[in-house]
Design an enzyme around this catalytic site. Structure first.
Site, short mmCIF file in Angstrom:
data_model
loop_
_atom_site.label_atom_id
_atom_site.label_comp_id
_atom_site.label_asym_id
_atom_site.label_seq_id
_atom_site.Cartn_x
_atom_site.Cartn_y
_atom_site.Cartn_z
N CYS A 22 -13.84 27.48 -34.30
CA CYS A 22 -14.12 26.42 -35.15
C CYS A 22 -14.94 25.60 -34.42
O CYS A 22 -14.78 25.26 -33.19
CB CYS A 22 -12.63 25.84 -35.54
SG CYS A 22 -12.87 24.37 -36.46
N GLY A 54 -10.27 18.43 -38.51
CA GLY A 54 -9.17 17.83 -38.01
C GLY A 54 -8.04 18.85 -38.40
O GLY A 54 -7.73 19.55 -39.24
N CYS A 63 -9.01 25.65 -31.78
CA CYS A 63 -9.28 26.97 -32.26
C CYS A 63 -10.51 27.76 -31.89
O CYS A 63 -11.60 26.93 -31.79
CB CYS A 63 -8.73 27.15 -33.54
SG CYS A 63 -7.35 26.52 -34.41
N CYS A 68 -16.26 24.69 -41.19
CA CYS A 68 -15.59 23.50 -40.80
C CYS A 68 -16.56 22.75 -39.28
O CYS A 68 -16.57 23.32 -38.48
CB CYS A 68 -14.30 23.81 -40.19
SG CYS A 68 -12.95 23.14 -40.59
N CYS A 115 -11.08 17.51 -33.41
CA CYS A 115 -10.08 17.88 -33.83
C CYS A 115 -9.62 18.25 -32.16
O CYS A 115 -10.34 18.64 -31.21
CB CYS A 115 -10.27 19.31 -34.45
SG CYS A 115 -8.28 20.14 -34.65
N GLU A 139 -17.30 14.97 -42.22
CA GLU A 139 -17.80 15.84 -43.42
C GLU A 139 -17.03 16.05 -44.28
O GLU A 139 -15.61 16.19 -44.09
CB GLU A 139 -18.76 17.09 -42.91
CG GLU A 139 -17.85 18.13 -42.10
CD GLU A 139 -18.56 19.14 -41.51
OE1 GLU A 139 -19.61 18.90 -40.77
OE2 GLU A 139 -18.42 20.42 -41.94
N HIS A 174 -4.37 33.62 -38.88
CA HIS A 174 -5.45 34.42 -38.06
C HIS A 174 -4.99 35.46 -37.08
O HIS A 174 -5.96 36.14 -36.54
CB HIS A 174 -6.25 33.62 -37.30
CG HIS A 174 -6.67 32.18 -38.28
ND1 HIS A 174 -7.23 32.63 -39.45
CD2 HIS A 174 -6.96 30.94 -37.94
CE1 HIS A 174 -7.71 31.20 -39.96
NE2 HIS A 174 -7.51 30.36 -39.09
N1 SAH Z 1 -6.57 22.06 -38.82
C1 SAH Z 1 -6.24 22.78 -40.10
C2 SAH Z 1 -7.30 22.30 -41.26
C3 SAH Z 1 -8.71 22.33 -40.87
S1 SAH Z 1 -9.44 24.00 -40.49
C4 SAH Z 1 -5.87 24.21 -40.17
O1 SAH Z 1 -6.01 24.95 -38.72
O2 SAH Z 1 -5.59 24.75 -40.94
C5 SAH Z 1 -9.49 24.78 -42.14
C6 SAH Z 1 -9.34 26.34 -42.17
O3 SAH Z 1 -10.73 26.73 -41.70
C7 SAH Z 1 -8.34 27.01 -41.13
O4 SAH Z 1 -7.69 28.12 -41.78
C8 SAH Z 1 -9.41 27.40 -39.93
O5 SAH Z 1 -8.74 28.12 -38.87
C9 SAH Z 1 -10.47 27.70 -40.70
N2 SAH Z 1 -11.88 27.81 -39.94
C10 SAH Z 1 -12.35 27.09 -39.04
N3 SAH Z 1 -13.45 27.36 -38.45
C11 SAH Z 1 -13.49 28.70 -39.08
C12 SAH Z 1 -14.90 29.64 -38.83
N4 SAH Z 1 -15.65 29.47 -38.14
N5 SAH Z 1 -14.42 30.74 -39.83
C13 SAH Z 1 -13.69 30.85 -40.80
N6 SAH Z 1 -12.63 30.06 -40.88
C14 SAH Z 1 -12.49 28.94 -40.00
#
Ligand code: SAH
Length: 360
Positions: A134, A174, A131, A348, A127, A107, A231
């Site tokens: 995510c 990713g 996290c 994401c 990925c 996406e 975070h």
């Molecule tokens: N892997 C990379 C890029 C992809 S995630 C990274 O970790 O930065 C892009 C951003 O969205 C990151 O800051 C991630 O922590 C955040 N993110 C992912 N899922 C989320 C969610 N459910 N709510 C808020 N932020 C989120």
């Protein structure tokens, strides 16, 4: 994990042919010369691929039919197939689901701001960073995206929407620094003056903090922006949210950040998703201010986007404002990110997941 698959050192597509959209101009020139054609043909072809962003050899009207046929024989022209577009009713955000040549689904997000259009693209299918909040990481990583597959998210959306793309953020599904070589090749192609020629300053790569690769990236002499997903303001809390925190401490991460800033002079951004009762207290804000204060950086706050697989609750508007005020009192540059496309599985990996669930 397997890096780029190569054949004669060139990346290949699933059909075994050379992935022409992942070749640099000098590599393409080598290939074209090997085919017994003059070098200027490579430049024409490259321009069709990356400036006019052709999706088929038939569009390449200043290239002879004979050469187009030879190209079709030797090269695979990787283009993504749009399988679904979700348009937000709240703002101008559009979420695209694309099928890759091997059928995997990814996406990308189109966002329209006052300054112009910004695209958020994926760097991997899934990925493996884990996290907790995510959706992209729930089933792990399937594979890395090729440079062509990262580029064609941009080219396809530009074509479908007819809009000029001003900014690109590698912040979709990713971990870009877990797909380092392909990411660098993607950056080189996207910002090449013979190609789409996006300014490096308008490109942002977001990482959860793979420290050695952040340092490598700093040494590449690029002027792209780096965003770091932080975070949490201490290691214990960060470990609860992000497994990568078990590999690298916040101290090591900030060392790499300082190194990046020293080498590139680019201001850093820290992403901080606010999770109610987990990382959004006054003490968290104070600790965060102490960490980030000495760096020339911006903190981007975003209330966590809840996913159905987890029970994280976003900090409410008032709480987010209070957190922001506390940081500002310590003279930190801070913004609360506008939540775009909340009504369309904005976070994401959520749309892809729903698509896979509905079609399994
Ligand atoms: N892997 C990379 C890029 C992809 S995630 C990274 O970790 O930065 C892009 C951003 O969205 C990151 O800051 C991630 O922590 C955040 N993110 C992912 N899922 C989320 C969610 N459910 N709510 C808020 N932020 C989120």
């Amino acid at each position: 994990m397997q890096e780029t698959v190569t054949n004669n050192n060139y990346i290949t597509a699933p059909d075994g042919k050379i992935d022409v959209k992942s070749l640099t101009l000098s590599e393409l020139t080598e290939c074209i010369k090997e085919m017994g054609e003059p070098a200027f043909r490579a430049k024409q072809l490259y321009s069709w691929l990356h400036v006019k962003q052709a999706r088929d050899y038939e569009e390449m009207t200043n290239i002879s039919k004979a050469l187009r046929d030879k190209c079709r024989e030797k090269f695979s022209l990787v283009t993504l197939k749009s399988v679904q577009v979700q348009e937000s009713k709240l703002d101008d955000t559009k979420k695209f689901l694309f099928a890759l040549p091997d059928g995997n689904i990814i996406e990308s997000v189109f966002m329209k701001y006052r300054f112009g259009v910004s695209l958020c693209i994926s760097s991997q299918v899934g990925c493996r960073m884990g996290c907790r909040f995510c959706a992209s990481t729930l089933d792990g990583v399937v594979r890395n995206l090729q440079p062509s597959e990262m580029l064609d998210q941009i080219y396809s959306i530009a074509r479908i929407t007819g809009e000029k793309i001003h900014r690109v953020v590698v912040m979709g599904s990713g971990e870009p620094l877990d797909n380092y070589n392909n990411l660098l090749r993607f950056i080189a192609l996207l910002t090449d003056e013979n190609g789409m020629n996006l300014s490096q300053r308008n490109l942002t790569v977001s990482t959860c903090g793979i420290v050695p690769n952040m340092k490598r990236l700093a040494d590449e002499k690029l002027s792209i922006n780096l965003a770091i997903s932080l975070h949490a303001s201490n290691d214990d809390k960060r470990k609860e949210l992000m497994p990568i925190a078990n590999r690298y401490s916040i101290a090591e991460l900030l060392d790499a950040c300082r190194y990046y800033f020293e080498k590139t002079g680019r201001q850093l951004t820290f992403e901080y998703s606010l999770v109610s009762g987990v990382n959004d207290t006054k003490e968290d804000a104070a600790e965060l201010a102490e960490l980030i204060g000495p760096l020339n950086a911006v903190i981007n706050l975003i209330p966590v986007n809840p996913i159905k697989e987890r029970s994280f609750v976003p900090t409410d508007r008032k709480g987010a404002e209070a957190f922001k005020n506390k940081l500002e009192k310590s003279r930190i540059n801070v913004t609360i990110r506008r939540e775009m496309g909340r009504d369309i599985d904005g976070a994401c990996g959520q749309l892809r997941r729903r698509h896979l669930e509905e079609n399994s």
